[in-house]
Design an enzyme around this catalytic site. Sequence first.
Site, short mmCIF file in Angstrom:
data_model
loop_
_atom_site.label_atom_id
_atom_site.label_comp_id
_atom_site.label_asym_id
_atom_site.label_seq_id
_atom_site.Cartn_x
_atom_site.Cartn_y
_atom_site.Cartn_z
N SER A 133 -8.89 67.29 58.20
CA SER A 133 -9.73 67.15 59.39
C SER A 133 -11.18 66.96 58.99
CB SER A 133 -9.60 68.44 60.20
OG SER A 133 -10.61 68.51 61.17
N TYR B 133 -9.31 78.16 60.96
CA TYR B 133 -8.59 76.88 61.00
C TYR B 133 -9.18 75.91 59.97
CZ TYR B 133 -7.48 72.12 62.38
OH TYR B 133 -7.12 70.80 62.34
N LYS C 179 -7.76 74.07 56.12
CA LYS C 179 -7.80 72.66 55.68
C LYS C 179 -8.52 72.55 54.33
CE LYS C 179 -5.67 70.99 59.27
NZ LYS C 179 -4.24 70.66 59.15
P1 NAD Z 1 0.22 69.44 67.38
O1 NAD Z 1 0.10 70.89 67.60
O2 NAD Z 1 0.44 68.56 68.58
O3 NAD Z 1 1.38 69.13 66.33
C1 NAD Z 1 1.72 70.01 65.28
C2 NAD Z 1 3.23 70.20 65.31
O4 NAD Z 1 3.60 71.09 64.24
C3 NAD Z 1 3.73 70.85 66.61
O5 NAD Z 1 4.79 70.07 67.13
C4 NAD Z 1 4.19 72.25 66.19
O6 NAD Z 1 5.28 72.70 66.96
C5 NAD Z 1 4.54 72.02 64.72
N1 NAD Z 1 4.43 73.20 63.86
C6 NAD Z 1 3.37 74.04 63.71
N2 NAD Z 1 3.64 74.99 62.80
C7 NAD Z 1 4.89 74.74 62.35
C8 NAD Z 1 5.74 75.39 61.40
N3 NAD Z 1 5.35 76.47 60.73
N4 NAD Z 1 6.98 74.88 61.18
C9 NAD Z 1 7.40 73.78 61.85
N5 NAD Z 1 6.64 73.13 62.76
C10 NAD Z 1 5.41 73.62 63.01
O7 NAD Z 1 -1.09 68.95 66.60
P2 NAD Z 1 -1.62 67.49 66.28
O8 NAD Z 1 -2.84 67.26 67.09
O9 NAD Z 1 -0.52 66.51 66.31
O10 NAD Z 1 -2.11 67.73 64.78
C11 NAD Z 1 -1.31 67.43 63.67
C12 NAD Z 1 -2.04 67.82 62.40
O11 NAD Z 1 -3.30 67.14 62.36
C13 NAD Z 1 -2.36 69.32 62.31
O12 NAD Z 1 -2.20 69.72 60.97
C14 NAD Z 1 -3.81 69.39 62.73
O13 NAD Z 1 -4.46 70.49 62.16
C15 NAD Z 1 -4.35 68.07 62.18
N6 NAD Z 1 -5.54 67.60 62.89
C16 NAD Z 1 -5.53 67.45 64.25
C17 NAD Z 1 -6.68 67.04 64.92
C18 NAD Z 1 -6.70 66.89 66.42
O14 NAD Z 1 -7.78 66.89 66.99
N7 NAD Z 1 -5.57 66.76 67.08
C19 NAD Z 1 -7.85 66.76 64.20
C20 NAD Z 1 -7.84 66.90 62.81
C21 NAD Z 1 -6.68 67.33 62.17
N1 UFG Z 2 -17.01 69.32 74.94
C1 UFG Z 2 -17.59 69.59 76.15
N2 UFG Z 2 -16.85 70.23 77.10
C2 UFG Z 2 -15.55 70.60 76.90
C3 UFG Z 2 -14.95 70.30 75.64
C4 UFG Z 2 -15.72 69.67 74.68
O1 UFG Z 2 -18.76 69.27 76.37
O2 UFG Z 2 -14.93 71.19 77.81
C5 UFG Z 2 -17.79 68.60 73.90
C6 UFG Z 2 -18.00 69.40 72.63
O3 UFG Z 2 -19.12 70.22 72.72
C7 UFG Z 2 -18.13 68.27 71.59
C8 UFG Z 2 -17.22 67.15 72.13
O4 UFG Z 2 -17.06 67.45 73.51
O5 UFG Z 2 -19.45 67.79 71.57
C9 UFG Z 2 -15.85 67.13 71.47
O6 UFG Z 2 -15.26 68.41 71.52
P1 UFG Z 2 -13.72 68.67 71.16
O7 UFG Z 2 -13.44 70.10 71.41
O8 UFG Z 2 -12.87 67.67 71.88
O9 UFG Z 2 -13.64 68.29 69.63
P2 UFG Z 2 -14.43 68.88 68.37
O10 UFG Z 2 -15.21 67.75 67.78
O11 UFG Z 2 -15.15 70.10 68.70
O12 UFG Z 2 -13.22 69.31 67.41
C10 UFG Z 2 -12.06 68.48 67.21
C11 UFG Z 2 -10.87 69.37 66.93
C12 UFG Z 2 -11.03 70.09 65.62
C13 UFG Z 2 -11.28 69.09 64.54
C14 UFG Z 2 -12.47 68.21 64.87
C15 UFG Z 2 -12.65 67.13 63.84
O13 UFG Z 2 -10.71 70.34 67.96
O14 UFG Z 2 -9.85 70.78 65.31
O15 UFG Z 2 -12.27 67.60 66.16
O16 UFG Z 2 -11.48 66.42 63.68
F1 UFG Z 2 -11.51 69.73 63.38
#
Ligand code: NAD
Ligand code: UFG
Length: 331
Positions: A124, A148, A152
């Site tokens: 991330s 979290y 990573k």
């Molecule tokens: P998500 O929660 O939708 O998907 C993760 C999946 O993993 C879920 O289906 C959950 O049930 C499964 N899971 C969690 N722990 C498990 C375990 N121990 N065994 C088996 N299954 C398990 O999340 P996502 O948004 O699809 O994110 C996927 C990956 O990308 C994650 O590692 C997350 O940290 C990373 N990531 C997400 C974002 C974002 O904003 N969505 C940003 C940066 C990184």
């Molecule tokens: N924001 C608002 N109101 C809300 C939610 C968010 O103003 O109700 C703003 C935040 O302050 C930020 C922007 O919208 O400026 C984006 O916020 P998000 O919560 O959607 O995303 P972040 O950038 O804070 O974090 C996300 C994921 C993290 C990840 C990161 C980088 O939640 O897990 O992107 O990938 F690490």
Amino acid sequence: MAVLVTGGAGYIGSHTCVELLNEGEQIIIVDNFSNSKPEVLNQIRKITGKDFQFYQADLLNREAIKKIFSENAVESVIHFAGLKAVGESVSLPLRYYHNNITGTLILCEEMEAANVKRLVFSSSATVYGMNNPVPYREDMPTSATNPYGWTKVMIEQILKDLYTANPTFSISILRYFNPVGAHESGLIGEDPNGIPNNLTPYIAKVAKGELPKLTVYGDDYDTKDGTGVRDYIHVVDLAKGHLSALKKLRTETGVSIYNLGSGEGHSVLEVVRAYEKASGRPVPYVIGPRRAGDIASCYADPKKAEQELHWKATKSLYDMCLDSWRFTEKK
Ligand code: NAD
Ligand code: UFG
């Protein structure tokens, strides 16, 4: 030979499975449904017209993971499974460290035992911490501000150490920026339980009338309009980045890190306006205080992925909002 997708029922995983199946890859999904629903699997089948193997299992259950490797010819692994809620990780740190780190350790140990050496890992942009200047480049120092984020940072280090000890591994660490949107079919998308923490799922609920208004967390940042700036990337673009990473892993060993972002920053208010335009619905908002732990701007320098993976984001913020809205309306 198959690609094992951990967390394949989740938001990014499900979109990646669609792209893999569309490319003719054979896949196996493992998920414990801790943050997803079984219906997603049928939606993937519906979109692609293809079937796949599924295991409902927890990565923490070593015997279950061992069984997957012994029953299938796994050629590579894309590892999405993990817990991802920043706020929750602060109150439940042990749960986050155990699930994300121990889960990854068990996965890597069982890969090694089964002689599977290709791994794509979901990292991330959060690993850039609070102190790097934007745009973020892959060679900048990493840190975190919450458990979290630390999972990573730590897993990235574990994977680098694994490669040093065993240079037959091919590992691709993908640092995602802010994934948004949904598959154009509207059949899969982001559907968090309860009140969303992230911006676009929250806006989607406001546009649909399920929540009264958005609170914008601060309008006094040093950005174009004072609100937070992020690098939003369409989830289908992001999914395709995994196919590019996989292709490269198949040609060489090593450990490489890539930003998957668009390289463009959009403010909260720009997202609000794009969503209003795409949905045709108003998104009322109020300005609130800053959210603890937020930074002003976060966006990628995406050149390395472009040069080495031949991948770049193609979809606009408007496309992301349009697809998010199509999915939201269907729910
Ligand atoms: P998500 O929660 O939708 O998907 C993760 C999946 O993993 C879920 O289906 C959950 O049930 C499964 N899971 C969690 N722990 C498990 C375990 N121990 N065994 C088996 N299954 C398990 O999340 P996502 O948004 O699809 O994110 C996927 C990956 O990308 C994650 O590692 C997350 O940290 C990373 N990531 C997400 C974002 C974002 O904003 N969505 C940003 C940066 C990184
Ligand atoms: N924001 C608002 N109101 C809300 C939610 C968010 O103003 O109700 C703003 C935040 O302050 C930020 C922007 O919208 O400026 C984006 O916020 P998000 O919560 O959607 O995303 P972040 O950038 O804070 O974090 C996300 C994921 C993290 C990840 C990161 C980088 O939640 O897990 O992107 O990938 F690490």
